[in-house]
Design a protein around this motif. Structure first.
Motif, short mmCIF file in Angstrom:
data_model
loop_
_atom_site.label_atom_id
_atom_site.label_comp_id
_atom_site.label_asym_id
_atom_site.label_seq_id
_atom_site.Cartn_x
_atom_site.Cartn_y
_atom_site.Cartn_z
N GLU A 10 9.82 28.66 -61.11
CA GLU A 10 8.74 27.69 -61.25
C GLU A 10 9.17 26.31 -60.77
O GLU A 10 8.33 25.48 -60.41
CB GLU A 10 8.29 27.61 -62.71
N HIS A 11 10.49 26.08 -60.75
CA HIS A 11 11.02 24.79 -60.31
C HIS A 11 11.79 24.89 -58.99
O HIS A 11 12.00 23.88 -58.34
CB HIS A 11 11.96 24.23 -61.39
N LEU A 12 12.22 26.10 -58.63
CA LEU A 12 13.02 26.29 -57.42
C LEU A 12 12.30 27.21 -56.47
O LEU A 12 11.98 28.36 -56.81
CB LEU A 12 14.39 26.88 -57.81
N ASP A 13 12.01 26.72 -55.28
CA ASP A 13 11.36 27.52 -54.24
C ASP A 13 12.44 28.29 -53.50
O ASP A 13 13.16 27.74 -52.65
CB ASP A 13 10.59 26.62 -53.28
N THR A 14 12.60 29.57 -53.84
CA THR A 14 13.66 30.37 -53.26
C THR A 14 13.25 31.84 -53.23
O THR A 14 12.45 32.28 -54.06
CB THR A 14 14.97 30.21 -54.05
N LEU A 175 20.95 21.04 -69.08
CA LEU A 175 20.41 21.65 -70.30
C LEU A 175 18.89 21.74 -70.22
O LEU A 175 18.21 21.79 -71.24
CB LEU A 175 20.84 20.85 -71.53
N GLY A 176 18.38 21.75 -69.02
CA GLY A 176 16.97 21.98 -68.74
C GLY A 176 16.86 22.82 -67.49
O GLY A 176 17.70 22.73 -66.58
N VAL A 177 15.83 23.67 -67.41
CA VAL A 177 15.69 24.55 -66.25
C VAL A 177 15.57 23.74 -64.97
O VAL A 177 16.12 24.12 -63.92
CB VAL A 177 14.46 25.47 -66.43
N ARG A 178 14.90 22.60 -65.04
CA ARG A 178 14.72 21.81 -63.82
C ARG A 178 16.07 21.25 -63.33
O ARG A 178 16.31 21.18 -62.12
CB ARG A 178 13.74 20.66 -64.07
N GLY A 179 16.94 20.86 -64.24
CA GLY A 179 18.25 20.39 -63.82
C GLY A 179 19.07 21.48 -63.16
O GLY A 179 19.79 21.22 -62.18
N ILE A 180 18.96 22.71 -63.66
CA ILE A 180 19.66 23.83 -63.04
C ILE A 180 19.09 24.09 -61.65
O ILE A 180 19.82 24.34 -60.69
CB ILE A 180 19.54 25.08 -63.94
N ALA A 181 17.76 24.04 -61.54
CA ALA A 181 17.13 24.23 -60.24
C ALA A 181 17.57 23.15 -59.25
O ALA A 181 17.77 23.43 -58.06
CB ALA A 181 15.61 24.22 -60.40
N ARG A 182 17.71 21.92 -59.73
CA ARG A 182 18.16 20.83 -58.86
C ARG A 182 19.55 21.12 -58.30
O ARG A 182 19.83 20.91 -57.12
CB ARG A 182 18.16 19.52 -59.63
N ASP A 260 5.18 24.22 -79.59
CA ASP A 260 5.72 25.00 -78.47
C ASP A 260 5.83 24.15 -77.20
O ASP A 260 6.75 24.34 -76.40
CB ASP A 260 4.86 26.24 -78.21
N ILE A 261 4.92 23.23 -77.02
CA ILE A 261 4.99 22.36 -75.83
C ILE A 261 6.23 21.47 -75.91
O ILE A 261 6.90 21.22 -74.90
CB ILE A 261 3.70 21.53 -75.70
N THR A 262 6.56 20.98 -77.11
CA THR A 262 7.78 20.16 -77.23
C THR A 262 9.02 20.99 -76.94
O THR A 262 9.97 20.51 -76.32
CB THR A 262 7.87 19.52 -78.63
N ASN A 263 9.02 22.25 -77.37
CA ASN A 263 10.15 23.12 -77.06
C ASN A 263 10.20 23.43 -75.57
O ASN A 263 11.29 23.51 -74.97
CB ASN A 263 10.07 24.41 -77.87
N TRP A 264 9.03 23.61 -74.98
CA TRP A 264 8.99 23.82 -73.52
C TRP A 264 9.57 22.63 -72.79
O TRP A 264 10.38 22.78 -71.86
CB TRP A 264 7.54 24.06 -73.08
N ALA A 265 9.22 21.42 -73.20
CA ALA A 265 9.74 20.22 -72.54
C ALA A 265 11.25 20.12 -72.72
O ALA A 265 11.97 19.70 -71.81
CB ALA A 265 9.05 18.98 -73.09
N THR A 266 11.75 20.52 -73.89
CA THR A 266 13.19 20.46 -74.15
C THR A 266 13.95 21.37 -73.21
O THR A 266 14.97 20.98 -72.62
CB THR A 266 13.49 20.82 -75.60
N PHE A 267 13.48 22.60 -73.06
CA PHE A 267 14.23 23.58 -72.28
C PHE A 267 13.84 23.59 -70.80
O PHE A 267 14.66 23.95 -69.96
CB PHE A 267 14.05 24.98 -72.88
N ALA A 268 12.62 23.25 -70.47
CA ALA A 268 12.21 23.24 -69.07
C ALA A 268 12.63 21.95 -68.37
O ALA A 268 13.14 21.98 -67.25
CB ALA A 268 10.71 23.43 -68.95
N LEU A 269 12.46 20.82 -69.04
CA LEU A 269 12.70 19.52 -68.42
C LEU A 269 13.95 18.84 -68.94
O LEU A 269 14.34 17.79 -68.40
CB LEU A 269 11.48 18.60 -68.64
#
Length: 807
Positions: A10-14, A175-182, A260-269
């Motif tokens: 969702e964050h990495l185009d691959t 510690l967020g999916v977006r950081g790993i994708a970066r 759940d949205i706050t947890n999503w923001a914690t782990f996704a962003l």
């Protein structure tokens, strides 16, 4: 850190698959600890169509269901299943498990069986039986369009592999999916997809203000930035399936869409958020430090008594939340929440870590705040979360309420390209280094001294040129660094151990040979124990101890050995001989430590024996151990002087020090003082010693490993005994030293073998008896020569001590 492959994409185009993604993660320093392929685990479970459902002839709560499970099951014919779920009915689609399948939620192996006389050939499964949740009131109902016979995991999106990586403490940005994708995008595994963080227009001014209270301390503010937004008219219910699936995949339990949205923001962003039920807030919010005496019922249903100095969020009625750690129960969102205040804040990492440790709370928010968040992503993270809340919960947002300011974390460093080879062993073109850094978000420009590299706000771990070199190397590939052998310094290799290292090794071996067990203790002890041994100063107390009982650097090794002996005694091992070679600390300066060897004898002596038990250890045993350790360290044992002064944790009159001259103390030994044993709850007796290895003089002369020639005489040695009357205050060592110096050629050894005072001895005097060993080198001694040496011994003792030969 856990995430799924689809979540990553969702964050990495691959187009990369699971194997390529996991290999690249490990290559760039994000080590993959495990991959859970849930699709493989759930492969036996397929979509089944309930063709009919009739009441069981002999059970009111059971139904006989005919389930069509596709052409691969029962030759395409319906399978008869007995089901007790209240929602089982004809026309529904559920999860079918054939006989021979193991149910993951219960571990039960399904078999063909008769239930109340009717045959059952499988099962229609509930969420709990599938191991997906605790729900078991009914069987799983699948969408009407789910194809019969298709894998259940694929239909429900559970075929998404879960990847777990180990994130080092310095990489809080991952510690967020977006950081790993970066990071993966920078490594060339795709491109980072854009994230919509554009401002969400506010429809009204927030009626709830936010105020940062002065913290009145030197150092960083506990909360330099607090951003809030009120959203009114929301609907807080269950989260959509995709959000619940994301959270369940990483081990989180869905609660409500707002939470759940706050947890999503914690782990996704990588951006922890918190939501308050705005209708429970009295007045404005304030952020400050607890004064002590407050308490909070937190969301984990535990009440915490707050000591002074904890960063808290409160309103006019008191404390509502622990800043950066956990929210409170009174202001938490419920299904009835219609107005919500969303919080996005920055909290000081050190204070957050210390507060969490002090309160014993380890939350996902604390885990990220104490590692450092991107300060510039605070408001963008709020905008992204607002957009998702409006999409899933509806409502009307207010304008942002911003208290404080984004801290200035801008910094730049010079990277000299030549250092990539000097420090990293890699010849890399400058253009490649620039490309790697720019992919990671660094800004690079050419300067006279090299590359001027500006660090992005999400990388607080970058602190200098060496960190930049590491970034280039890890993206280029550690496996591409050539292996080059070090050139030999000389034809003959130098010793691998230094003098200090050899001393520590030799002392350990010598003490082990005397029966000691080597121990390894913590470098810190309880402060009250440190104070018993001359320590416990304020500067030696740890700011963030791992335990309240390990809060002070130890001023001596003896407290650790005494504590170990006490634990052994509590477990029935009363007789112990323990030693340790390690540093002890006397100040917080760079050179405020010294390496020592300490030993402790505790108990009543040796084991029981038919001849009786060995005597309890005394001061002389500790002295002998200390001398043995000093001899192993290379100290001149024959020149050691015994002084009766010793530290006050030893028993006065039963302790002493070993010195070279009046000032150079090499060792302390003696019986442990009874008040020390009482304070440590250790029954006596106990004796110990401390040898200062770094004070032992270095050996003189050329360094050599060879021993000198053996000086052995073929002539018979002669032994003579002498008993002298001396004053009570004369030290035995002075008499022995005087006798040994009477004739340094013939006198080989002098030893004390008797001390007597009492009947027949004048008052104020004592009798010391010594044995003198004479070793001739060239010819057998005559009686005249022996008598001449004896006269020298008597004269030397008389001159040195005033002693007279006892009649």
């Amino acid at each position: 850190m856990k995430f799924t492959l689809k979540w990553l994409k969702e964050h990495l185009d691959t187009e990369a698959g699971l194997a390529e993604v996991t290999a690249r993660l490990t290559a760039i320093g994000l080590e993959v600890e495990g991959v859970e392929d849930r699709g493989a685990d759930l492969a036996p479970f397929i979509v089944g169509d309930v063709v009919s459902a009739a009441p069981h002839p002999d059970a009111d709560k059971l139904q006989v269901c005919m389930v069509q499970a596709g052409p691969g099951v029962n030759d395409g014919q319906p399978v008869q299943v007995i089901c007790g779920a209240p929602n089982a009915r004809a026309g529904m689609k559920g999860v079918f498990a054939a006989a021979g399948t193991t149910v993951p939620g219960t571990g039960m192996l399904l078999k063909k069986a008769k239930i109340r006389g009717v045959e059952s050939n499988g099962m229609l499964c509930s969420m709990r039986e599938m191991g997906l949740s605790d729900e078991h009131e009914g069987i799983i109902e699948l969408p009407a369009g789910a194809p019969v016979g298709a894998p259940f995991a694929a239909v429900m999106g559970l075929d998404d592999p879960v990847i777990e990586i180990a994130v080092t403490p310095n990489r809080g940005d991952c510690l967020g999916v977006r950081g790993i994708a970066r990071d993966l995008a920078a490594a060339g595994l795709g491109t980072l997809k854009p994230l919509d963080t554009s401002p969400v227009p506010g429809a009204f001014a927030s009626p709830i203000g936010i105020h940062l209270r002065p913290h009145g301390e030197d150092g960083p503010a506990p909360c330099p930035l607090f951003v809030g937004r009120l959203i009114r008219g929301v609907k807080n219910g269950d989260s959509p399936a995709w959000l619940q699936d994301r959270l369940r995949a990483i081990g989180l339990r869905p609660i409500s869409v707002l939470v759940d949205i706050t947890n999503w923001a914690t782990f996704a962003l990588g951006r922890p958020l918190h939501v308050f039920d705005a209708d429970t807030i009295a007045g404005d919010l304030w952020v400050g430090l607890s004064e002590g005496g407050e308490s909070l019922l937190a969301l984990d249903e535990r009440t915490y008594d707050l000591p002074p100095g904890i960063c808290v969020i409160g309103d006019d009625d008191g404390v509502l939340s622990l800043g950066g750690i956990m929210g409170g129960e009174s202001s938490g969102c419920t299904p009835d929440t219609v107005n919500v205040l969303v919080e996005a804040a920055l909290f000081d990492p050190l204070r957050t870590a210390a507060s969490g440790r002090q309160l014993g709370i380890l939350s996902d928010a604390r885990y990220r705040f104490e590692r450092g968040l991107d300060p510039e992503f605070t408001i963008p993270g709020m905008e992204a979360a607002t957009r998702l809340i409006l999409e899933l919960c509806g409502g009307e947002p207010s304008e942002l309420v911003v208290s404080g300011a984004v801290p200035d974390t801008s910094r730049s460093f010079i990277l000299r390209p030549g250092r990539l080879h000097a420090f990293g062993g890699l010849d890399l073109p400058e253009a490649d280094a620039v490309r790697y850094l720019e992919r990671l978000g660094f800004e690079v420009r050419q300067e006279a001294g090299g590359l001027q590299v500006s660090v992005p706000s999400w990388r607080p771990d970058i602190g200098g040129e060496n960190d930049l070199i590491e970034e280039v190397l890890r993206l280029h590939g550690y496996d591409r660094i050539p292996a080059v052998s070090l050139p030999p310094a000389s034809a003959v290799p130098v010793p691998s151990l230094t003098l200090a290292q050899r001393r520590r090794r030799d002392v350990r071996r010598a003490l082990a040979g005397r029966g000691y067990c080597d121990t390894v203790g913590f470098s810190f002890i309880a402060r009250d124990h440190a104070m018993l041994f001359g320590g416990g100063q304020d500067e030696m107390v740890l700011a963030n101890p791992m335990s309240p009982s390990l809060d002070t650097m130890r001023p001596s090794l003896l407290p650790s050995l005494l504590a170990a002996a006490q634990r052994n005694a509590d477990r029935g091992h009363a007789d112990t001989m323990l030693m340790e070679v390690a540093p002890q600390y006397f100040s917080d300066a760079v050179d405020g430590q010294t390496i020592v060897a300490s030993g402790l004898r505790h108990g009543a002596g040796g084991p029981r024996h038919w001849q009786g038990r060995a005597p309890a250890p005394d001061v002389f045993a500790a002295k002998a151990d200390a001398i043995a350790a000093l001899e192993a360290a290379g100290a001149p044992a024959a020149s050691l002087q015994v002084w009766t002064e010793a530290p006050d944790w030893f028993h006065p009159g039963r302790s002493g020090t070993l010195r070279l001259g009046p000032k150079l103390v090499l060792a302390e030994f003696g019986e442990i003082h009874p008040r020390i044993l009482q304070a440590l709850d250790l029954p006596g007796p106990a004796v110990g010693f401390t040898v200062y290895l770094e004070r032992v003089p270095a050996p003189k002369g050329a360094k050599t490993k060879s021993r000198g020639p053996l000086q052995a005489s073929d002539l018979q040695a002669v032994h003579r005994d002498f008993a002298f009357l001396v004053a009570e205050d004369v030290a035995a060592q002075d008499l022995v030293r005087a006798a040994a110096g009477a004739d340094k050629v013939l006198i080989d050894q002098v030893s004390l073998f008797d001390l007597y005072a009492g009947k027949g001895i004048p008052e104020g005097q004592k009798s010391l008896a010594i044995e003198v060993r004479l070793q001739p080198q060239s010819a057998t001694l005559t009686e005249a020569e022996i008598a001449a040496v004896s006269e020298k011994v008597v004269a030397a003792v008389a001159k040195a001590t005033g002693g007279t030969l006892r009649g």
